[in-house]
Design a protein around this motif. Structure first.
Motif, short mmCIF file in Angstrom:
data_model
loop_
_atom_site.label_atom_id
_atom_site.label_comp_id
_atom_site.label_asym_id
_atom_site.label_seq_id
_atom_site.Cartn_x
_atom_site.Cartn_y
_atom_site.Cartn_z
N GLY A 167 0.81 11.82 10.03
CA GLY A 167 0.03 11.91 10.99
C GLY A 167 0.75 12.58 12.21
O GLY A 167 -0.04 13.06 13.17
N HIS A 168 2.03 12.63 12.18
CA HIS A 168 2.89 13.34 13.31
C HIS A 168 3.28 14.63 13.04
O HIS A 168 4.37 14.92 13.83
N GLU A 226 0.77 -1.35 -0.17
CA GLU A 226 -0.03 0.06 -0.05
C GLU A 226 0.82 1.15 0.25
O GLU A 226 1.99 1.20 0.50
N SER A 227 0.44 2.36 -0.47
CA SER A 227 1.16 3.44 -0.34
C SER A 227 0.94 4.42 0.95
O SER A 227 -0.18 4.63 1.34
N VAL A 228 2.03 4.46 1.40
CA VAL A 228 2.13 5.34 2.77
C VAL A 228 2.52 6.72 2.65
O VAL A 228 3.75 6.68 1.98
N GLU A 229 2.14 7.76 3.09
CA GLU A 229 2.72 9.12 2.99
C GLU A 229 3.64 9.44 4.19
O GLU A 229 3.16 9.32 5.21
N TYR A 230 4.86 9.86 3.86
CA TYR A 230 5.66 10.25 4.86
C TYR A 230 6.29 11.77 4.75
O TYR A 230 6.00 12.16 3.77
N THR A 231 6.85 12.21 5.75
CA THR A 231 7.41 13.59 5.54
C THR A 231 8.70 13.47 5.11
O THR A 231 9.24 12.18 5.20
N SER A 232 9.63 14.12 4.67
CA SER A 232 10.70 14.29 4.14
C SER A 232 11.74 13.84 5.29
O SER A 232 12.85 13.14 4.77
N ALA A 233 11.33 14.08 6.66
CA ALA A 233 12.18 13.53 7.62
C ALA A 233 12.03 12.22 7.95
O ALA A 233 12.85 11.42 8.74
N ASP A 246 0.13 2.97 7.90
CA ASP A 246 0.07 4.45 8.06
C ASP A 246 -0.39 4.59 9.40
O ASP A 246 -1.59 4.33 9.45
N GLU A 247 0.25 5.20 10.22
CA GLU A 247 -0.26 5.36 11.50
C GLU A 247 -1.06 6.52 11.80
O GLU A 247 -2.04 6.77 12.61
#
Length: 291
Positions: free
Chosen positions: A221-222, A209-216, A269-270
């Motif tokens: 969600g955090h 599945e596709s999960v969205e992350y920040t660049s860090a 994805d949390e």
């Protein structure tokens, strides 16, 4: 995130194809195995052929246990040619409510099933499926048009386990795995082959599945504070746990199945949660001897 068209394609093609393969496993084992004692009935023919046709309906359409939009019920029809040497060939089609056109796709399948030991307790299956679409939007790109499926089943008279693998390819490549444990519990027997039985099954659906992350690298969600960049990654893991409880009636060459499914979806994805969902299903099939 992946385009909505790809997700919709997975909904329409993935679940029906994989569940049909597992049902074919059980059907072919029953035809070729000891349950019907076909070899004794049709002796002396050394080989025999069947046509199996059926209809199935689900009160909801889900992908990996996840509800998409409003309740969408589905109807599926299929017709398969079965040979006692383990070969089978057939096609199935699906119709969905709240869809235009309602008839969405046809799946053509060819496969082979083989018992790996003399007691027929270890069964291997391999198949190839080709997807044909009935979409009016000819400009839409469909990621998966082919599926190579395999499974290995271990079973005795009343309990067994199965590991199914699917390799989808076309414009993209995808893979999923479904380990499951199932049982066959006879409740009532009447006549030579008529029976009423429960066939509970617990299965895990594992895929990407596709999960969205920040660049860090933290999940979206955090986030807090200033604006940050995002990226999506395909993460492979457990997507759903399904508890399936069907009651099956076998009357001669007819079989009727009434089932209830409970899905407990999971995501990597949390920042996202999916509620548990359930639906009812019904199927009717007929096995015709061609000998």
């Amino acid at each position: 995130m992946r385009p909505a068209a790809i997700l919709f394609l997975l909904i329409l093609l993935g679940s029906p194809a994989w569940s049909q393969a597992d049902r074919l496993d059980s059907l072919l084992y029953d035809v070729l195995g000891n349950d019907r004692e076909i070899k004794k009935i049709l002796d002396p023919p050394s080989s025999y052929c069947y046509l199996y046709g059926g209809f199935a309906g689900d009160s909801k359409t889900l992908y990996a246990g996840r509800e998409i939009g409003e309740d969408i019920y589905a109807l599926n029809g299929s017709l398969y040619f079965l040979h006692s040497k383990g070969f089978y060939l057939g096609a199935s089609g699906s119709w969905y409510s709240q869809s235009d056109p309602g008839y969405r796709n046809t799946i053509a399948t060819a496969g082979y099933l083989k018992a790996l030991n003399k007691k027929n307790t270890m069964i291997f299956r391999a198949s190839y499926s080709r997807y044909f679409y009935n979409f009016q939007d000819t400009s839409t790109s469909y990621a998966f048009k082919n599926n190579i499926g395999t499974s290995l089943s271990l079973k005795n008279k009343w309990i067994g386990g199965r590991l199914s693998l699917n390799f989808l390819f076309g414009e993209e490549f995808g893979m999923n795995a479904t380990p499951s444990v199932f049982s066959r519990i006879a409740l009532v027997r009447f006549g030579n082959h008529n029976k009423l039985q429960m066939e509970p099954e617990i299965s895990l659906f594992m895929g990407s599945e596709s999960v969205e992350y920040t660049s860090a690298g933290s999940l979206s969600g955090h986030m807090s504070g200033s604006q940050q960049d995002f990226e999506t990654k395909d993460v492979y893991g457990l997507l759903n746990t399904q508890f399936y409880l069907p009651v099956c009636i076998y009357l001669g060459d007819f079989d009727i199945e009434l089932g209830y499914s409970l899905n407990i979806p999971k995501t990597q994805d949390e920042s996202v949660t999916y509620p548990a969902s359930s639906f009812f299903s019904i199927s009717l099939g007929y096995l015709l001897s061609l000998n």
